[in-house]
Motif scaffolding. Sequence first.
Motif, short mmCIF file in Angstrom:
data_model
loop_
_atom_site.label_atom_id
_atom_site.label_comp_id
_atom_site.label_asym_id
_atom_site.label_seq_id
_atom_site.Cartn_x
_atom_site.Cartn_y
_atom_site.Cartn_z
N ASP A 296 0.83 -1.21 0.00
CA ASP A 296 0.00 0.00 0.00
C ASP A 296 0.86 1.25 0.00
OD1 ASP A 296 -2.30 -1.50 0.02
OD2 ASP A 296 -2.64 -1.33 2.19
N PHE A 297 1.92 1.25 0.84
CA PHE A 297 2.84 2.39 0.87
C PHE A 297 3.51 2.58 -0.49
CE2 PHE A 297 3.16 1.48 5.59
CZ PHE A 297 2.54 2.65 6.00
N GLN A 298 3.96 1.48 -1.07
CA GLN A 298 4.66 1.56 -2.36
C GLN A 298 3.74 2.09 -3.45
OE1 GLN A 298 5.96 -2.53 -2.56
NE2 GLN A 298 7.97 -2.09 -1.64
N GLN A 299 2.50 1.66 -3.42
CA GLN A 299 1.54 2.12 -4.42
C GLN A 299 1.30 3.63 -4.27
OE1 GLN A 299 -2.15 -0.01 -4.39
NE2 GLN A 299 -2.92 0.97 -6.24
N ARG A 300 1.17 4.09 -3.03
CA ARG A 300 0.96 5.52 -2.78
C ARG A 300 2.18 6.33 -3.25
NH1 ARG A 300 -2.66 8.38 0.38
NH2 ARG A 300 -3.95 6.59 -0.17
N LEU A 301 3.36 5.83 -3.00
CA LEU A 301 4.58 6.55 -3.39
C LEU A 301 4.77 6.56 -4.90
CD1 LEU A 301 6.95 5.27 -0.58
CD2 LEU A 301 6.23 7.65 -0.92
N GLN A 302 4.24 5.56 -5.59
CA GLN A 302 4.31 5.57 -7.05
C GLN A 302 3.49 6.71 -7.62
OE1 GLN A 302 3.09 1.69 -8.39
NE2 GLN A 302 5.04 0.72 -7.90
N GLY A 303 2.34 6.95 -6.99
CA GLY A 303 1.46 8.04 -7.45
C GLY A 303 1.96 9.40 -7.04
N LYS A 304 2.62 9.47 -5.87
CA LYS A 304 3.12 10.74 -5.35
C LYS A 304 4.48 10.49 -4.71
CE LYS A 304 1.26 14.86 -3.15
NZ LYS A 304 0.14 15.43 -2.35
N PRO A 305 5.54 10.48 -5.50
CA PRO A 305 6.87 10.11 -5.01
C PRO A 305 7.40 11.08 -3.95
CG PRO A 305 6.79 10.05 -7.41
CD PRO A 305 5.54 10.73 -6.96
#
Length: 420
Positions: A247-256
């Motif tokens: 979940d964290f990785q997915q969020r960071l992909q959208g907003k690095p």
Amino acid sequence: MQKKMRHPLFVVVLVLFTCSTWADNLLVERAGHTTVLSKQEKIDEEITRPPSDIFNIIKYRTELGEMPAYLSQPKLTENEKRPAIIWLTGGFPTSSPGDYLWTKIDVDNEQSARVYRDYGIVMMFPTLRGGVKGNPGVVEQFYGEVNDVISAGKYLRSLDYIDPERVYLGGHSTGGTLALLVAEATDIFAGVISLGPTANHYGKKRANFVWNDKEIYLRSPNNFLSYITKPTYIIEGEFGNAGSIEDFQQRLQGKPNNKVKTALVKGANHFSVIHPVNSIFAQAIAGGELNVLSIDEKNELEPAYLSFAQQVQQTTDLRILANLRSQGLKLEGKQQVRSYFYARNKDSLVAVVAQAKAQGMLVTAISQEKSENGSTYFMTSLSKQIDITALQSLFELSHSFKQIADENELYYDYWTIGSK
């Protein structure tokens, strides 16, 4: 009339959008909101007294009043400035005091993070609001506790033997979640180590606050990763709460955010990940003169865990051998080395059988058993004939048993020779 109704709604939406756009940390996001608790939780147990040569109990000032904390007692040279870390242990309530913080336990579940003390880093374990007898306030679960940790950080930075630019924050499980929320609320820490956090909240059954979108939103670190300004590491074992890391990785992909690194350590679980990962960070903190925390997840964290896990496993294997020898078993020549696997349902063992056969192991039929309390479970055994005097062959087979158990999240009995 219709236009008059639209105007206030437009203003509200604009205000919310503006606040969200201009918020620069979690505290600003929370400004104007007062959490509503569904129950008043307050722990009524005295703080456990620590050995005086390891910790002192000090008081640090918060917005609610003074709260006790354990503070380690290093031997200092004149004018020495030490790095320091606040460590937040897991569970409910988060950061609870107790003798587990100085009693040595197995390194595969080393929740006290004592390796930082071993490296000479000053450690502080703060109690939080409502978390021990006499503390002001009540347990708020990842809300007001953020402010308490910030206050603890300011206290630690004020000590004359602490380098204020080398004060770090870390935590495990719920402590990791709280540490991450603090990283999103302040920049006073040189770096943050969050082990096994959750991306959102722990569920309605755990909550002691009124369950609504706003309360959940403000307690969920996945919503505020963009506010982190200092090096922050979010780490979990492969067999731990891997979903949150994703979940964290997915969020960071959208907003690095290049200040935030994530790692899912292969072969580790929620607890075995603690000690080897903290060992890497402790070494980096103790050896770094600057307030820069830089760890390579692939080239440092993962190899560190694999090396650690191998050492632990082989030590266990040697202990089993020594125990068998003490029972009079001759440890020579080819022997059948066997391990027993257990599951609550039969289907869970089907994959185990397939994996074992693919590795040339013998597998017994899955049997249904009854425990002492009358509950049903299922069991099978895997075995392979190897030269018991060749330790490397034994280590490799033992590793295979463990790997099968970990991958299928099953309990197993390490191994024995022959049958029970």
